[in-house]
Motif scaffolding. Structure first.
Motif, PDB file in Angstrom:
ATOM      1  N   LYS A 111      40.650  13.444  12.243  1.00 19.67           N
ATOM      2  CA  LYS A 111      39.441  14.847  12.409  1.00 19.67           C
ATOM      3  C   LYS A 111      39.844  14.913  11.564  1.00 19.67           C
ATOM      4  O   LYS A 111      39.158  16.534  11.198  1.00 19.67           O
ATOM      5  N   LYS A 112      41.174  15.580  11.309  1.00 22.71           N
ATOM      6  CA  LYS A 112      41.743  17.059  10.535  1.00 22.71           C
ATOM      7  C   LYS A 112      41.993  17.056   9.295  1.00 22.71           C
ATOM      8  O   LYS A 112      42.588  15.755   8.263  1.00 22.71           O
ATOM      9  N   LYS A 113      42.181  17.910   7.992  1.00 25.02           N
ATOM     10  CA  LYS A 113      41.738  17.375   6.552  1.00 25.02           C
ATOM     11  C   LYS A 113      44.096  16.282   6.345  1.00 25.02           C
ATOM     12  O   LYS A 113      44.404  17.115   7.349  1.00 25.02           O
ATOM     13  N   LYS A 114      44.182  15.487   6.306  1.00 23.13           N
ATOM     14  CA  LYS A 114      45.423  15.942   5.985  1.00 23.13           C
ATOM     15  C   LYS A 114      45.865  14.758   4.275  1.00 23.13           C
ATOM     16  O   LYS A 114      44.431  14.195   4.167  1.00 23.13           O
ATOM     17  N   THR A 115      46.779  14.738   3.675  1.00 21.48           N
ATOM     18  CA  THR A 115      47.310  14.738   2.705  1.00 21.48           C
ATOM     19  C   THR A 115      48.156  13.706   2.848  1.00 21.48           C
ATOM     20  O   THR A 115      49.540  13.357   3.622  1.00 21.48           O
ATOM     21  N   ILE A 116      47.980  12.351   2.374  1.00 21.39           N
ATOM     22  CA  ILE A 116      49.160  11.035   2.145  1.00 21.39           C
ATOM     23  C   ILE A 116      49.673  11.084   0.793  1.00 21.39           C
ATOM     24  O   ILE A 116      48.857  10.917  -0.183  1.00 21.39           O
ATOM     25  N   GLU A 126      44.939  14.190  -4.944  1.00 20.95           N
ATOM     26  CA  GLU A 126      45.000  15.583  -5.064  1.00 20.95           C
ATOM     27  C   GLU A 126      44.152  16.086  -4.753  1.00 20.95           C
ATOM     28  O   GLU A 126      42.961  16.826  -5.700  1.00 20.95           O
ATOM     29  N   THR A 127      43.800  17.306  -3.920  1.00 17.92           N
ATOM     30  CA  THR A 127      42.541  17.940  -3.568  1.00 17.92           C
ATOM     31  C   THR A 127      43.142  19.227  -3.379  1.00 17.92           C
ATOM     32  O   THR A 127      42.099  20.163  -3.004  1.00 17.92           O
ATOM     33  N   GLY A 128      44.018  19.781  -3.468  1.00 19.25           N
ATOM     34  CA  GLY A 128      44.796  20.992  -3.185  1.00 19.25           C
ATOM     35  C   GLY A 128      44.300  21.828  -2.282  1.00 19.25           C
ATOM     36  O   GLY A 128      44.366  21.212  -0.951  1.00 19.25           O
ATOM     37  N   ASP A 129      43.917  22.995  -2.595  1.00 24.46           N
ATOM     38  CA  ASP A 129      42.698  23.936  -1.177  1.00 24.46           C
ATOM     39  C   ASP A 129      41.838  23.453  -0.643  1.00 24.46           C
ATOM     40  O   ASP A 129      41.430  24.305   0.465  1.00 24.46           O
ATOM     41  N   TYR A 130      40.848  22.833  -1.327  1.00 23.97           N
ATOM     42  CA  TYR A 130      39.752  21.910  -0.351  1.00 23.97           C
ATOM     43  C   TYR A 130      40.128  20.548   0.752  1.00 23.97           C
ATOM     44  O   TYR A 130      40.888  21.008   0.633  1.00 23.97           O
ATOM     45  N   PRO A 131      38.855  21.629   1.428  1.00 22.49           N
ATOM     46  CA  PRO A 131      39.488  20.816   3.053  1.00 22.49           C
ATOM     47  C   PRO A 131      38.896  19.306   2.968  1.00 22.49           C
ATOM     48  O   PRO A 131      38.259  18.424   3.694  1.00 22.49           O
ATOM     49  N   LEU A 132      39.525  18.397   1.655  1.00 27.36           N
ATOM     50  CA  LEU A 132      39.015  17.016   2.223  1.00 27.36           C
ATOM     51  C   LEU A 132      40.278  16.393   1.823  1.00 27.36           C
ATOM     52  O   LEU A 132      41.921  16.381   0.908  1.00 27.36           O
ATOM     53  N   SER A 133      40.550  15.078   3.057  1.00 29.78           N
ATOM     54  CA  SER A 133      42.155  14.255   2.506  1.00 29.78           C
ATOM     55  C   SER A 133      41.835  13.897   1.387  1.00 29.78           C
ATOM     56  O   SER A 133      40.532  13.392   1.011  1.00 29.78           O
TER      57      SER A 133
END
Length: 310
Positions: A293-298, A145-152
């Motif tokens: 292309k955009k940040k995404k969390t799975i 989990e990367t929280g609010d950082y712009p990392l998928s």
């Protein structure tokens, strides 16, 4: 050594035309294509891969940052990445770091220098703030989990999985629950979550039933020696099937239930329960996220596999 300029000179066509043929560009006449391909075969010409990659802007080559070269959980994530990468025709370079931030930074600098098309980070010591600063060079995906950082990221909801596990053990009547964790909480968000959940559910504030800094079978053997001194212990929750197998080497723990993690071969051979976080699926999903292309969390769901008591 034959160069692309030699092929151009001998064929009578421009370097650009030869390059189009090498890259299977459609806008080349069949006559030119046949003549150039014949010369390539005759002269046994092998294209400069680096130069070709620069010209097309992609190498179909990614890097995977891993903490250790050999670790069962890492192996499972890497297996999923390799499976997805192979299907897509990508090469994969593994980058062991031993959680050394200097080494991690060096690999990120290489990514910035276009050594690879993207990077998957399975586990790390560097902050997400530092890692995020490299997104301007190439895509990066983290397996946490990367929280609010712009990392998928591909995340495992460890808080949920361990809350369910500890709650189920309490409901079964267990009170004295042993716990094994890996890195220190200050270095690992996962360890911090597991410890917080353990203390919240069990109500135990001291560390009497906790063994830290365990990652291997040998670590599990040492943990087993410690747990054997705790006469009231009823069950041990470990952070890996290999660690659990090490614990089981102590004959004094034959009446204690052991719970592993990740459903690896040891839990199947020794028939103990385990929590499967489906790390292979995590690896597959991480590879696919590199092309978003955009940040995404799975979030990958977990499965508790209950096996017979030994």
């Amino acid at each position: 050594m034959t160069t692309i300029r030699d092929i151009a000179k001998l064929s009578g066509y421009s370097v650009a035309t030869v390059s189009r043929v090498l890259n299977n560009h459609p806008y080349v006449s069949e006559e030119k294509r046949r003549k150039i391909l014949a010369l390539i075969k005759e002269l046994d010409y092998i294209p400069n891969i680096k130069a070709r990659n620069l010209s097309i802007g992609v190498s179909k080559h990614i890097a995977v940052m891993i903490p250790f070269a050999t670790h069962p959980c890492t192996d499972k994530i890497v297996s999923g990445i390799l499976s997805a990468a192979f299907e897509a025709g990508y090469k994969v370079t593994l980058l062991p770091t031993n959680y050394d931030p200097t080494i991690e930074k060096r690999y990120l600098d290489e990514l910035a220098a276009q050594a690879w098309d993207g990077m998957i980070i399975t586990s790390k010591k560097l902050s997400f703030e530092v890692i995020s600063s490299y997104l301007k060079y190439a895509p990066i995906v983290c397996c946490e989990e990367t929280g609010d950082y712009p990392l998928s990221c591909v995340a495992i909801d460890r808080r949920k999985s361990y809350h369910e596990l500890f709650t189920a053990l309490i409901e079964k009547g267990y009170r004295n629950i042993g716990l094994i964790v890996g890195r220190a909480a200050k270095d690992s968000a996962s360890t911090s979550i597991v410890l917080d959940t353990y203390r919240s559910v069990t109500g135990r504030k001291d560390d009497t039933y906790i063994v830290k800094n365990c990652r291997t079978f040998e670590d599990g053997v040492k943990a087993g020696d410690y747990f054997a001194t705790l006469k009231s212990l009823e069950v041990i929750v470990t952070n890996g099937d290999d660690v659990a197998a090490g614990v089981l080497q102590n004959d004094a723990l034959t009446s204690i239930d052991i719970i592993g993690e990740e459903n690896l071969l040891p839990s199947r051979l020794l028939n103990f329960s385990t929590v499967d976080h489906h790390l292979d699926q995590c690896g597959e999903a991480a590879f696919q996220l590199l092309f978003e292309k955009k940040k995404k969390t799975i979030t990958i769901p977990h499965t508790y596999i209950e096996r017979n008591k030994r």
